[in-house]
Design an enzyme around this catalytic site. Sequence first.
Site, short mmCIF file in Angstrom:
data_model
loop_
_atom_site.label_atom_id
_atom_site.label_comp_id
_atom_site.label_asym_id
_atom_site.label_seq_id
_atom_site.Cartn_x
_atom_site.Cartn_y
_atom_site.Cartn_z
N GLN A 167 0.84 -1.20 0.00
CA GLN A 167 0.00 0.00 0.00
C GLN A 167 0.88 1.26 0.00
O GLN A 167 1.69 1.47 0.91
CB GLN A 167 -0.94 0.02 1.21
CG GLN A 167 -2.05 1.05 0.99
CD GLN A 167 -2.84 1.37 2.23
OE1 GLN A 167 -2.27 1.52 3.32
NE2 GLN A 167 -4.14 1.51 2.10
N TYR A 219 -5.87 10.76 4.35
CA TYR A 219 -4.47 11.05 4.03
C TYR A 219 -4.40 11.88 2.74
O TYR A 219 -5.44 12.31 2.23
CB TYR A 219 -3.67 9.74 3.98
CG TYR A 219 -3.65 9.07 5.34
CD1 TYR A 219 -3.04 9.71 6.43
CD2 TYR A 219 -4.30 7.87 5.58
CE1 TYR A 219 -3.05 9.15 7.71
CE2 TYR A 219 -4.31 7.29 6.86
CZ TYR A 219 -3.69 7.95 7.91
OH TYR A 219 -3.70 7.40 9.17
N ARG A 275 -7.66 2.19 -2.78
CA ARG A 275 -8.52 2.12 -1.60
C ARG A 275 -9.15 3.48 -1.33
O ARG A 275 -8.45 4.50 -1.30
CB ARG A 275 -7.70 1.69 -0.38
CG ARG A 275 -8.58 1.27 0.80
CD ARG A 275 -7.77 0.85 2.00
NE ARG A 275 -8.50 -0.11 2.82
CZ ARG A 275 -8.31 -0.30 4.12
NH1 ARG A 275 -7.41 0.41 4.77
NH2 ARG A 275 -9.00 -1.20 4.78
N GLY A 321 -9.32 -6.87 8.65
CA GLY A 321 -8.21 -6.16 9.28
C GLY A 321 -7.88 -6.75 10.63
O GLY A 321 -7.07 -7.67 10.76
N ARG A 322 -8.55 -6.25 11.68
CA ARG A 322 -8.25 -6.68 13.05
C ARG A 322 -8.21 -8.20 13.23
O ARG A 322 -7.31 -8.69 13.92
CB ARG A 322 -9.23 -6.03 14.02
CG ARG A 322 -9.08 -4.50 14.10
CD ARG A 322 -10.25 -3.86 14.83
NE ARG A 322 -10.43 -4.45 16.15
CZ ARG A 322 -9.91 -3.96 17.27
NH1 ARG A 322 -9.23 -2.83 17.24
NH2 ARG A 322 -10.09 -4.56 18.42
C1 PHB Z 1 -2.65 4.25 11.21
O1 PHB Z 1 -1.43 4.23 11.16
O2 PHB Z 1 -3.26 4.35 12.28
C2 PHB Z 1 -3.42 4.16 9.98
C3 PHB Z 1 -2.73 4.04 8.78
C4 PHB Z 1 -3.43 3.96 7.62
C5 PHB Z 1 -4.80 3.99 7.64
C6 PHB Z 1 -5.49 4.08 8.82
C7 PHB Z 1 -4.77 4.17 10.00
O3 PHB Z 1 -5.48 3.95 6.50
#
Ligand code: PHB
Length: 371
Positions: free
Chosen positions: A106, A187, A234, A324-325
Site C-alpha cells: 500500500q 491522508y 482504496r 483487518g483486526r
Molecule cells: C494508522 O497508522 O493508524 C493508519 C494508517 C493507515 C490507515 C489508517 C490508519 O489507513
Amino acid sequence: MSTESAHIDSYLFEPVALGPLQLPNRIVMAPLTRSRAKEADVPSELAIEYYAQRATAGLIIAEATQISPQGKGYVFTPGIYDDAQVQAWKLITDAVHAKGGHIYLQLWHVGRISHPSLQPGNALPVAPSAIKPEGQAYTDEGFVPLVTPRALETSEMPGIVDQYRLAAHNAKAAGFDGVEIHAANGYLLDQFLRDRTNQRTDQYGGSIENRARLLLEVADAVTEVWGGEHVGVRISPLSSFGDIADSDPEPLFTYVVKQLNARKLVYLHVIEGDTGGTRDVEGGFDLQVLRQAFDGLFMANNGYDRELAQKTLKAKRADLIAFGRPFISNPDLVERLRVGAALNEPDQSTMYGGGAEGYTDYPTLDEDAMR
Ligand code: PHB
C-alpha cells in the site's frame, strides 16, 4: 456441519483471478499499521515471519508504507523510497511467495496527518490547503497535537506524482505482486478529494474534476509502471477518519470511480462506513453504486465477520472481503474461517510498536489445541 453452512462456506473459498494472479480464496488481509519498522524506515526482520504466517490469505495487502520521507506521519512506519527498504521488503515478499501467497504494497503519503518532528528538516507537513486537522500525531515524544500544514504550491504537484512513481518502481524491485494506492482515511489523496480539506483555487481544487486530478495523475503514473492489472485503489467515501469530510460524497466518488475504471485497475477497495467504526453512517449513500461503476473486482472492508462476508459474497455485493483486526490476532484466519472456529481477540496494548509480542506470537488452531 449443516448443508446450509457448507454451502455458504464455498463463497469465501471460491477461487478468483486478480489480474494474472489466481487467488485460492476471497479472503484479503487488509493493510494494517503495526509500527515496528527500524531506523531509516526499514521494515524489521520480524515482519518476514509476521507476513509469512498470514500467507494463506488469498491476498495480503502489506501495511501503509510511506512513498517518501515527507509522506511519513507516524513513528516506526516503513518506507519504500530507498534501497535499504527495498532489500528488506524483498525478504518479506520472498517469504510470502515461498508459502504460495500473494502480496501487494500500500503506497502512502499522509499529507497533513504528520508533525514537524517526523518531517525532513522539521518542516511543516504538506496538504492541499493550510487547514489544521483535529487530532494527535504519534511521534518520538508520544502523542502531540497535529499542526497547521503548509499548502502545496502548484509547481510542487509533479514532484508528488514522482514520489508515487518512484515508490511504484521500488515496490516492483522489492518483489511485490502489485500495489494499492491509498486514497482513503483522510491522508493526502483523500485530502485533495474532499472540499473541506481542499480549498485550492488552482487546477487541483474547486470542481470535482479538479479535486480528483491528483489521484488520477497518481493512478496514471503507477499504472505506467505496473499495468492496471497490478494496481488497486482504496477509498473510504463515508469515513470521517483523519478529520475528513465532504459536502457531497456521492457525485465525487461516482466520478472518481468512473475515472479509475477507465484506467482498468484490477480492484476497488472500499471501506464501508466509518473506518474501524459503524458501517451505517448517517447521511451516507449506497456504496453499491460504486460497484456498478467499476468493472474490476470490488473489495469490501470494515467490520466483516464470517457470516456477513458469506452473505455479501452470496448476494454478489463484493468479490473479495478484506479483514483487518481479525488478521492481527489470527495468523491462520483463513483456516479458522474455513472450519468456523473461534477467533482470538487482538490485544490493543501491543497493536502499535514493540516486538514479537502481539505480532508474531498469536496462536494457530493447532497451537490453541496444545495449550
Ligand atoms: C494508522 O497508522 O493508524 C493508519 C494508517 C493507515 C490507515 C489508517 C490508519 O489507513
